[in-house]
Design an enzyme around this catalytic site. Structure first.
Site, PDB file in Angstrom:
ATOM      1  N   ASN A  65       0.818  -1.369  -0.106  1.00 53.61           N
ATOM      2  CA  ASN A  65       0.110   0.161  -0.117  1.00 53.61           C
ATOM      3  C   ASN A  65       0.965   0.982  -0.046  1.00 53.61           C
ATOM      4  O   ASN A  65       1.462   1.568   1.018  1.00 53.61           O
ATOM      5  CB  ASN A  65      -0.815   0.112   1.212  1.00 53.61           C
ATOM      6  CG  ASN A  65      -1.790   0.982   1.336  1.00 53.61           C
ATOM      7  OD1 ASN A  65      -1.912   1.937   0.485  1.00 53.61           O
ATOM      8  ND2 ASN A  65      -2.720   1.173   2.342  1.00 53.61           N
ATOM      9  N   GLU A 248      -5.320  -5.171  10.553  1.00 57.65           N
ATOM     10  CA  GLU A 248      -4.310  -4.177  10.858  1.00 57.65           C
ATOM     11  C   GLU A 248      -4.660  -3.295  12.223  1.00 57.65           C
ATOM     12  O   GLU A 248      -5.616  -2.359  11.906  1.00 57.65           O
ATOM     13  CB  GLU A 248      -4.491  -3.150   9.499  1.00 57.65           C
ATOM     14  CG  GLU A 248      -4.143  -3.770   8.204  1.00 57.65           C
ATOM     15  CD  GLU A 248      -3.617  -2.419   7.124  1.00 57.65           C
ATOM     16  OE1 GLU A 248      -2.418  -2.682   6.681  1.00 57.65           O
ATOM     17  OE2 GLU A 248      -4.221  -1.748   6.913  1.00 57.65           O
TER      18      GLU A 248
HETATM   19  P1  PGA Z   1       2.616   0.402   7.627  1.00 54.29           P
HETATM   20  O1  PGA Z   1       1.238   0.257   7.032  1.00 54.29           O
HETATM   21  O2  PGA Z   1       3.260  -1.012   7.060  1.00 54.29           O
HETATM   22  O3  PGA Z   1       3.447   1.474   7.107  1.00 54.29           O
HETATM   23  O4  PGA Z   1       2.489   0.102   9.182  1.00 54.29           O
HETATM   24  C1  PGA Z   1       0.283  -0.766   6.792  1.00 54.29           C
HETATM   25  C2  PGA Z   1      -1.009  -0.438   6.105  1.00 54.29           C
HETATM   26  O5  PGA Z   1      -1.494   0.775   6.478  1.00 54.29           O
HETATM   27  O6  PGA Z   1      -1.462  -0.852   5.334  1.00 54.29           O
END
Ligand code: PGA
Length: 338
Positions: A65, A248
Site C-alpha cells: 500500500n 491491521e
Molecule cells: P505500515 O502500513 O506498514 O506503514 O504500518 C500498513 C498499512 O497501512 O496498510
C-alpha cells in the site's frame, strides 16, 4: 485458538487487551491440526515444497500500500526494483499506487504483480466532479463542525473513482476499510460495506481492512471491534470469494510498533472462527487473512510462520523494492523441504 508450542512446553500469548485466556495444555493438544498444502491438493503427509503452518487454504498474499507517496521518478525506480526482484512463485502480489500513478505503474510493472486502487466509490461514476460528496447522508454518523471542515479540506485534494474506471485502467483489486479512511475521513461500516459490494459487483477484488485502535485493545474490545467491522462487510457482500481480509491494528500502522506474531495470530484465529460461525466453514478456510501494521523485512518471517497469517499488507516497507521482495519471499517460512 492456535498456540505456539515446543516439545514439553506450552507458551501462552500474553495480551493485555484481549478477552481470550490461555487454554490448558489439554485443550491445546486438541487444537486444529495444521493443514499441509501442496500443488494439486492437501495432504496429511509431507513432501518437498509442502506448505505448512497454514490454517487457511488460500495462497499467500502480499500487498504493498503505497498510500499518498511517490513521484514519477521515485515510482519508476520502485517499479524497476520490483521488476528485477526474484519473487517466489507461490504468492499473490499486489501493489496499490496513488491513483494518479496507476497508469504509469500498469504500463511499466511486470504482469506478475497486480495493481490495486486505494479506494473506490460507493456506486456508479457520474456527476461527482473531483468529489465529492464526502459522505452519503444515509450511511454516515453525524460529525461535528470542525471534523466536517477537516474532512472537506482533505477531500478537496482526493478523487473519487468508480470501480468501473479502475477496472478500465487495469486494476484488479481495491483496498477498502483502511483505518486511515475510517478514522481520518470518517467512513463507517455501512458505507464501507456498500463500497465493497459495489466493487465486487464490478469484478474488482477487495482487500477488506479491519482493526482496533489502541484504546479499544486496552479496553479489551479488540474482538468486538474486529467482528463489528467484519459484519459491516458481511451485511452487504454476497460472496467472499474475491475478498482478502487485512487485519491491521491501528496502533501498529506506521508506528514501527508491529504486533507480535502471537498477538496477530490470536486475532487472525478469532477472525477465522468468526467467518466459520457467521459465514461458512468453506469461507473460513478459503479466505486469506493477512496482517498489516509495521511489517518489515526483518519481522515478516516470524509473522509468516503463524498458521492463520496468510500474508501481509505493507505500507512503509513496500516503498523499498528489495525490502518488499523480502516480505513477499517470507512465504518460504511456510515451506519445508522433504
Ligand atoms: P505500515 O502500513 O506498514 O506503514 O504500518 C500498513 C498499512 O497501512 O496498510
Amino acid at each position: 485458538m492456535a498456540m505456539t508450542s515446543a516439545p514439553g512446553k506450552l507458551t501462552c500469548p500474553q495480551f493485555s487487551g484481549l478477552r481470550r485466556t490461555c487454554p490448558s495444555a489439554s485443550t491445546a493438544s486438541t487444537a486444529r491440526p495444521f493443514l499441509l498444502r501442496r500443488a494439486g491438493g492437501y495432504s496429511a503427509g509431507r513432501s518437498s515444497r509442502t506448505v505448512v503452518a497454514m490454517a487457511g487454504s488460500g495462497k499467500f498474499f502480499v500487498g504493498g500500500n503505497w498510500k499518498c507517496n511517490g513521484t514519477k521518478d521515485s515510482i519508476s525506480k520502485l517499479v524497476a526494483d520490483l521488476n528485477s526482484a526474484a519473487l517466489e512463485n507461490d504468492v499473490d502480489i499486489v501493489v496499490a499506487p496513488p491513483f494518479i500513478y496507476i497508469d504509469q505503474v500498469k504500463s511499466s510493472l511486470v504482469d506478475r504483480i497486480d495493481i490495486s486502487a486505494q479506494n473506490s466509490w460507493i456506486g456508479k461514476g457520474g456527476a461527482f466532479t473531483g468529489e465529492i460528496r464526502n459522505r452519503a447522508p444515509a450511511y454516515q454518523t453525524p460529525l461535528d463542525g470542525l471534523r466536517q471542515r477537516q474532512i472537506k479540506d482533505q477531500l478537496k485534494t482526493w478523487l473519487v473513482h468508480g470501480a468501473e474506471q479502475l477496472i478500465d485502467i487495469g486494476c484488479k483489486w481495491v483496498i477498502l476499510g483502511h483505518s486511515e479512511r475510517r478514522h481520518i475521513i470518517g467512513e463507517d461500516d455501512q458505507f464501507i460495506g456498500k463500497k465493497a459490494a459495489y466493487a465486487l459487483s464490478q469484478n474488482l477484488k477487495v482487500i477488506a481492512c479491519i482493526g482496533e485502535k489502541l484504546d479499544e485493545r486496552e479496553a479489551g474490545k479488540t474482538f468486538d471491534v474486529c467482528f463489528q467491522q467484519l459484519k459491516g462487510f458481511a451485511d452487504y457482500v454476497t460472496s467472499w470469494e474475491n475478498i482478502v481480509i487485512a487485519y491491521e491494528p491501528v496502533w501498529a500502522i506506521g508506528t514501527g510498533k508491529v504486533a507480535s506474531p502471537e498477538q496477530a495470530q490470536e486475532v487472525h484465529a478469532a477472525i477465522r472462527d468468526w467467518l466459520k460461525k457467521s459465514v461458512s466453514t468453506e469461507v473460513a478456510s478459503e479466505t486469506r487473512i493477512i496482517y498489516g501494521g509495521s511489517v518489515s523485512g526483518s519481522n515478516s518471517a516470524d509473522l509468516a510462520k503463524k498458521e492463520d497469517i496468510d500474508g501481509f499488507l505493507v505500507g512503509g516497507a513496500s516503498l523499498k523494492g528489495p525490502e518488499f521482495a523480502t516480505i513477499v519471499n517470507s512465504v518460504t517460512e511456510k515451506k519445508v523441504a522433504a
